[in-house]
Design an enzyme around this catalytic site. Structure first.
Site, PDB file in Angstrom:
ATOM      1  N   HIS A   1     128.470-116.491 -49.111  1.00  0.00           N
ATOM      2  CA  HIS A   1     127.569-116.106 -50.192  1.00  0.00           C
ATOM      3  C   HIS A   1     126.125-116.065 -49.720  1.00  0.00           C
ATOM      4  O   HIS A   1     125.282-115.410 -50.345  1.00  0.00           O
ATOM      5  CB  HIS A   1     127.676-117.095 -51.364  1.00  0.00           C
ATOM      6  CG  HIS A   1     128.835-116.839 -52.275  1.00  0.00           C
ATOM      7  ND1 HIS A   1     130.115-117.227 -51.969  1.00  0.00           N
ATOM      8  CD2 HIS A   1     128.910-116.237 -53.491  1.00  0.00           C
ATOM      9  CE1 HIS A   1     130.927-116.888 -52.964  1.00  0.00           C
ATOM     10  NE2 HIS A   1     130.224-116.273 -53.891  1.00  0.00           N
TER      11      HIS A   1
ATOM     12  N   TYR B   1     143.854-117.579 -54.316  1.00  0.00           N
ATOM     13  CA  TYR B   1     143.834-116.822 -55.558  1.00  0.00           C
ATOM     14  C   TYR B   1     145.247-116.355 -55.897  1.00  0.00           C
ATOM     15  O   TYR B   1     145.793-115.473 -55.248  1.00  0.00           O
ATOM     16  CB  TYR B   1     142.879-115.629 -55.423  1.00  0.00           C
ATOM     17  CG  TYR B   1     141.530-116.050 -54.894  1.00  0.00           C
ATOM     18  CD1 TYR B   1     140.739-116.948 -55.605  1.00  0.00           C
ATOM     19  CD2 TYR B   1     141.066-115.592 -53.673  1.00  0.00           C
ATOM     20  CE1 TYR B   1     139.524-117.364 -55.124  1.00  0.00           C
ATOM     21  CE2 TYR B   1     139.838-116.001 -53.175  1.00  0.00           C
ATOM     22  CZ  TYR B   1     139.070-116.886 -53.905  1.00  0.00           C
ATOM     23  OH  TYR B   1     137.859-117.296 -53.418  1.00  0.00           O
TER      24      TYR B   1
END
Length: 310
Positions: free
Chosen positions: A146, A198
């Site tokens: 990020h 995920y």
């Protein structure tokens, strides 16, 4: 900072000094919970791996520098570690704080320290550093990418890793991961198969659109546009649900990442910890074999701070 219609990469919110918050509108945090799926299902993939690894290094105190909604911190608390958690996004931390309150009667959760802070200004955080430092710093869930590299010199990445190094005790370990950006750059897209992190069956996610930005022939940013189905209601500013106001059929939010390739990231770690530091690389929590026929979704690095100065 790029702000054009294609590569606008950060939201306008600021979670803490030095690092912009891509989850500032609150919706991304809720959708992320949906995308992750049942947290016990997610963490079942690596709970015992992480516990056994940390125990093998004699770890007790852990700093989770990418707490987010608290998923990994909760696992660590349940496994008996003493945990301090920080994140730059106050919207993400709301979920962690809610869990701490709901489980406050459990001693480990009552003692759980949660602070807002970020990697570029750890010295400004209000967290207490135990003794000579933490036994382990954990940064999982593709969190480190990020941090962008707008100047092209990875100065912020080097500063963040140096800050992690400085708050580790001698012999402490950094546990840090990133997506397999080598594969994303090679294919030009993100595989949408369910993977170690995920795995929701009920996600609102409809599609992920991948863009790779090159500057002077070098990949410098991967942008993922998440196409999200409508939620059953519109959320008010206090996070309460107003079922009388349903959102549009679909919408999207955008997250951008610096595409760390495994060899370059290894070099970055060795620049901070020293070339002789003990360093292991795992692919999806299994020992990484470069010649494997199936490329991993994620690379996990474990690197140890030397007992003496590097």
């Amino acid at each position: 900072i790029m702000v054009d219609s294609v590569y606008r990469t950060r939201s306008l919110g600021v979670g803490a000094t030095g690092l912009k918050d891509q989850y500032a509108d609150g919706r991304a945090a809720r959708v992320w919970q949906s995308y992750i799926g049942d947290t016990s299902t997610r963490t079942a993939h690596y709970r015992h791996w992480m516990k056994d690894l940390l125990k093998s290094y004699g770890v007790d105190t852990v700093l989770d520098v990418a707490c987010g909604t608290g998923i990994d911190s909760i696992v660590l608390l349940e496994e008996g570690f003493s945990v301090t958690s920080i994140d730059a996004s106050d919207k993400m931390l709301k979920h962690a704080l809610k869990t701490r309150w709901q489980r406050r009667k459990e001693e480990a959760f009552d003692k759980w320290v949660i602070e807002e802070g970020n990697w570029l200004a750890l010295e400004q955080s209000e967290m207490e550093i135990p003794g000579s430092g933490f036994d382990a710093v954990v940064c999982l869930g593709n969190s480190f990418p990020h941090l962008p590299d707008f100047r092209g010199d990875q100065a912020d990445q080097k500063l963040a890793l140096s800050n992690f190094y400085n708050i580790l005790k001698p012999g402490g370990i950094l546990l840090i991961d990133h997506r397999n950006y080598d594969e994303i750059i090679k294919t030009g897209k993100l595989s949408q198969s369910k993977n170690i992190y995920y795995n929701s069956k009920d996600t609102l996610l409809r599609d992920i659109q991948t863009s790779v930005l090159y500057v002077n022939g070098k990949p410098t940013m991967v942008t993922l546009d998440y196409i999200i189905g409508a939620e059953d209601c519109t959320y008010n500013t206090d996070e309460t649900c107003d079922s009388s106001r349903k959102e549009p059929d679909s919408s999207k939010f955008r997250l951008s990442y610096y595409p760390h390739q495994v060899d370059n990231f290894t070099e970055l770690l060795h620049d901070t910890f020293g070339g002789d530091a003990k360093h292991e690389i795992f692919g999806d929590f299994k020992p990484y074999e470069m010649e494997s026929s199936e490329p991993p979704f994620f690379f996990i690095h474990v690197i140890q701070k030397p007992l003496s100065n590097k």
